[in-house]
Design an enzyme around this catalytic site. Structure first.
Site, short mmCIF file in Angstrom:
data_model
loop_
_atom_site.label_atom_id
_atom_site.label_comp_id
_atom_site.label_asym_id
_atom_site.label_seq_id
_atom_site.Cartn_x
_atom_site.Cartn_y
_atom_site.Cartn_z
N HIS A 1 0.83 -1.22 0.00
CA HIS A 1 0.00 0.00 0.00
C HIS A 1 0.86 1.27 0.00
O HIS A 1 0.37 2.34 -0.36
CB HIS A 1 -1.02 -0.03 1.14
CG HIS A 1 -0.51 0.34 2.49
ND1 HIS A 1 -0.23 -0.57 3.48
CD2 HIS A 1 -0.24 1.55 3.03
CE1 HIS A 1 0.18 0.06 4.56
NE2 HIS A 1 0.20 1.36 4.32
N SER B 1 4.26 1.56 8.54
CA SER B 1 3.89 0.57 7.52
C SER B 1 5.08 0.09 6.72
O SER B 1 5.95 0.89 6.34
CB SER B 1 2.91 1.20 6.53
OG SER B 1 1.67 1.31 7.11
N GLY C 1 3.09 5.61 9.25
CA GLY C 1 4.49 5.78 8.91
C GLY C 1 5.33 4.56 9.25
O GLY C 1 6.46 4.42 8.77
N ASP D 1 -0.62 -7.46 1.29
CA ASP D 1 0.03 -6.14 1.38
C ASP D 1 1.55 -6.30 1.49
O ASP D 1 2.12 -6.15 2.57
CB ASP D 1 -0.54 -5.39 2.60
CG ASP D 1 -0.15 -3.92 2.62
OD1 ASP D 1 0.35 -3.42 1.58
OD2 ASP D 1 -0.35 -3.28 3.67
C1 4AZ Z 1 -0.79 3.25 9.04
O1 4AZ Z 1 -1.62 4.11 8.78
C2 4AZ Z 1 -1.03 2.35 10.19
N1 4AZ Z 1 -2.05 0.34 14.66
C3 4AZ Z 1 -0.19 1.28 10.40
C4 4AZ Z 1 -0.41 0.43 11.47
C5 4AZ Z 1 -1.45 0.66 12.34
C6 4AZ Z 1 -2.29 1.74 12.14
C7 4AZ Z 1 -2.07 2.59 11.06
C8 4AZ Z 1 -1.66 -0.28 13.47
O2 4AZ Z 1 0.22 3.13 8.36
#
Ligand code: 4AZ
Length: 247
Positions: A47, A197, A195, A96
């Site tokens: 993503h 991710s 961030g 993902d």
């Molecule tokens: C994000 O938006 C995101 N709490 C990644 C992980 C989590 C929430 C948001 C898990 O990248």
């Protein structure tokens, strides 16, 4: 990382920061986390690349404790090519996962050092016990609605949830697939956040920290009784090896 503690890159030497060049700002902007898995190969979340950036706009930073601060231990690479999983679903975040190949003339990219070292990939059939204590890391936000990413790398402690509890009822009604796993802090404190991710969830296995998850999504950050959702890396070891072998 919500909660957790500030850390040092030597505690997570596989952590990558992926940046993208913004022509209007004439600068590289932080995009996502990533994980070094081999000298020239980085795993991240599909993503993060939904906008289908051209390879030449991407840059991968390894070996930094501080996201924006140059360091003598850093190693910076352009991206030769990247692959988004063919079955990635941008609505559910199923599958993902993305794989990036770093650019080099010599075939050697990252040089091993205390600050830069690849994570171990799991065997495809590895299943760790429910509630195994694992670790997440990243330069992501410390709170869901904070305007800032963290300047210093942080770590959090989370436990693997039983898959039967990893259901949409705990996650704002959003679909959970078998390609996802849930992990969370039973105290409800440590969690991944915006961030983070693409970054690592690593768990101890036979004395090595093994990459079991990629930070993917969640309902906010660090909400009580709400796990973070991770790409289940064991389901993709064959996809990863075949891409690496072919390229
Ligand atoms: C994000 O938006 C995101 N709490 C990644 C992980 C989590 C929430 C948001 C898990 O990248």
């Amino acid at each position: 990382i919500r909660g957790g503690q500030v850390s040092d890159i030597r505690e997570h030497p596989w952590q990558a920061a992926i940046t993208v060049y913004l022509p209007r700002a004439k600068s590289y902007n932080f995009l996502c986390g990533g994980v070094l898995i081999d000298s020239c190969w980085i795993l991240s979340a599909a993503h993060c690349f939904q906008e289908r950036f051209e390879e030449k706009r991407l840059r991968v930073v390894l070996g930094r404790t501080f996201r924006l601060q140059n360091s003598s231990s850093e190693q910076i690479f352009d991206v030769e090519k990247y692959w988004i999983h063919e079955q990635y679903d941008d609505e559910t975040y199923d599958n993902d996962i993305a794989l990036l190949k770093l650019k080099s003339e010599s075939g050697i990219c990252a040089i091993h050092s205390p600050e830069v070292l690849p994570a171990c990939l799991p065997e495809p059939h590895l299943a760790l016990p429910d509630w195994t204590e694992c670790e997440i890391s990243g330069y992501g936000k410390e709170e869901e609605f904070s305007p800032f990413y963290s300047e210093r790398i942080k770590r959090g402690r989370v436990r693997l949830w039983p898959q039967e509890r990893c259901v949409s009822e705990k996650l704002a009604g959003r679909l959970v697939t078998p390609n996802m796993l849930c992990a969370g802090d039973t105290r409800g404190l440590d969690d991944a956040c915006k961030g983070d991710s693409g970054g690592p969830l690593v768990c101890p296995n036979n004395g090595r920290m093994t990459l079991m998850g990629l930070i993917s999504w969640g309902d906010g950050c660090g909400k009580k009784d709400t796990p973070g959702v991770y790409t289940r890396v064991t389901n993709f070891t064959n996809w990863i090896s075949s891409k690496m072998r072919a390229n």
